[in-house]
Design an enzyme around this catalytic site. Sequence first.
Site, PDB file in Angstrom:
ATOM      1  CG  PHE A   1      -3.889  15.264   1.618  1.00  0.00           C
ATOM      2  CD1 PHE A   1      -4.790  14.294   2.029  1.00  0.00           C
ATOM      3  CD2 PHE A   1      -3.602  15.378   0.262  1.00  0.00           C
ATOM      4  CE1 PHE A   1      -5.404  13.453   1.108  1.00  0.00           C
ATOM      5  CE2 PHE A   1      -4.209  14.543  -0.669  1.00  0.00           C
ATOM      6  CZ  PHE A   1      -5.109  13.577  -0.236  1.00  0.00           C
TER       7      PHE A   1
ATOM      8  NE  ARG B   1      -3.676   8.348  -9.098  1.00  0.00           N
ATOM      9  CZ  ARG B   1      -4.220   7.855  -7.991  1.00  0.00           C
ATOM     10  NH1 ARG B   1      -3.468   7.397  -7.022  1.00  0.00           N
ATOM     11  NH2 ARG B   1      -5.536   7.829  -7.828  1.00  0.00           N
TER      12      ARG B   1
ATOM     13  CD  GLU C   1      -3.017   1.036   0.349  1.00  0.00           C
ATOM     14  OE1 GLU C   1      -2.477   1.565  -0.641  1.00  0.00           O
ATOM     15  OE2 GLU C   1      -4.102   1.420   0.788  1.00  0.00           O
ATOM     16  CG  ASP C   2      -1.114   4.739  -1.361  1.00  0.00           C
ATOM     17  OD1 ASP C   2      -1.716   4.133  -0.444  1.00  0.00           O
ATOM     18  OD2 ASP C   2      -1.699   5.443  -2.199  1.00  0.00           O
TER      19      ASP C   2
ATOM     20  CG  ASP D   1      -5.435   8.683   6.640  1.00  0.00           C
ATOM     21  OD1 ASP D   1      -4.833   9.331   7.496  1.00  0.00           O
ATOM     22  OD2 ASP D   1      -6.445   9.110   6.063  1.00  0.00           O
TER      23      ASP D   1
HETATM   24  P1  IMP Z   1      -7.118   4.439   5.218  1.00  0.00           P
HETATM   25  O1  IMP Z   1      -8.135   3.422   4.799  1.00  0.00           O
HETATM   26  O2  IMP Z   1      -7.767   5.616   5.911  1.00  0.00           O
HETATM   27  O3  IMP Z   1      -5.956   3.882   5.984  1.00  0.00           O
HETATM   28  O4  IMP Z   1      -6.610   5.120   3.906  1.00  0.00           O
HETATM   29  C1  IMP Z   1      -5.781   4.590   3.061  1.00  0.00           C
HETATM   30  C2  IMP Z   1      -5.959   5.214   1.690  1.00  0.00           C
HETATM   31  O5  IMP Z   1      -6.330   6.592   1.767  1.00  0.00           O
HETATM   32  C3  IMP Z   1      -4.647   5.196   0.989  1.00  0.00           C
HETATM   33  O6  IMP Z   1      -4.508   4.044   0.229  1.00  0.00           O
HETATM   34  C4  IMP Z   1      -4.705   6.435   0.124  1.00  0.00           C
HETATM   35  O7  IMP Z   1      -5.277   6.122  -1.119  1.00  0.00           O
HETATM   36  C5  IMP Z   1      -5.612   7.384   0.842  1.00  0.00           C
HETATM   37  N1  IMP Z   1      -4.863   8.438   1.584  1.00  0.00           N
HETATM   38  C6  IMP Z   1      -4.724   8.555   2.930  1.00  0.00           C
HETATM   39  N2  IMP Z   1      -3.979   9.624   3.255  1.00  0.00           N
HETATM   40  C7  IMP Z   1      -3.608  10.173   2.088  1.00  0.00           C
HETATM   41  C8  IMP Z   1      -2.794  11.316   1.765  1.00  0.00           C
HETATM   42  O8  IMP Z   1      -2.223  12.035   2.606  1.00  0.00           O
HETATM   43  N3  IMP Z   1      -2.643  11.573   0.436  1.00  0.00           N
HETATM   44  C9  IMP Z   1      -3.216  10.824  -0.557  1.00  0.00           C
HETATM   45  N4  IMP Z   1      -3.989   9.759  -0.285  1.00  0.00           N
HETATM   46  C10 IMP Z   1      -4.187   9.437   1.009  1.00  0.00           C
HETATM   47 MG    MG Z   2      -4.547   3.741  -1.707  1.00  0.00          MG
END
Ligand code: IMP
Ligand code: MG
Length: 172
Positions: free
Chosen positions: A149, A162, A96-97, A100
């Site tokens: 962000f 991206r 994963e990137d 969050d």
């Molecule tokens: P989570 O489910 O809240 O952990 O979010 C994960 C997904 O939210 C990641 O795979 C990203 O696609 C997106 N995301 C969360 N924070 C950021 C950010 O700071 N920039 C861009 N995408 C984000």
């Molecule tokens: Mg993602």
Amino acid sequence: MEKIEVMISELELDKRIQEIASQIKKDFEGEEVVFCSVLKGAIFFTVDLMKKYDGICELDCVRVSSYEGENSTGNITLKIPLKKEHVEGKNLILVEDIVDTGRTFDYLVKYVKELNPKAVKTCVLLDKKARRVVPFEADYVGFSIDDLFVVGYGLDYNEKYRNLPYIGYVKN
Ligand code: IMP
Ligand code: MG
């Protein structure tokens, strides 16, 4: 137009990704692994990680979505599923990137376990620990970052940025 500041340079990314690739190789010595990229954000990271991985491996992809703009909708939808025959009995590394809230990984790990892999590991480039809603610790973490962000190196802001070769943050 947003102003983007560099947070993690190309050189820093390169060095850290090499360390993660070497660590995974050690952990799976003598075994084959499948790198499963979580589209779209993790594409850049997955490609570079695999190029640095000195072992036998396969590539797979899964796509989920939860985000619109800067906000997680909290609702995870599976857009491109995995095929059971591509996961069953394999060592799967979910790539994963960013983590969050933790909701995406929480969903994905549960989803993947139902497909009977031999092992599941989680690998994430960026970890925003302060924002967790669901408890989650990845097995491999590139960088822990502050609650900003971020964009670039696969990460988007409304599908833009991206293509930046570094991780940047949106300056308000
Ligand atoms: P989570 O489910 O809240 O952990 O979010 C994960 C997904 O939210 C990641 O795979 C990203 O696609 C997106 N995301 C969360 N924070 C950021 C950010 O700071 N920039 C861009 N995408 C984000
Ligand atoms: Mg993602």
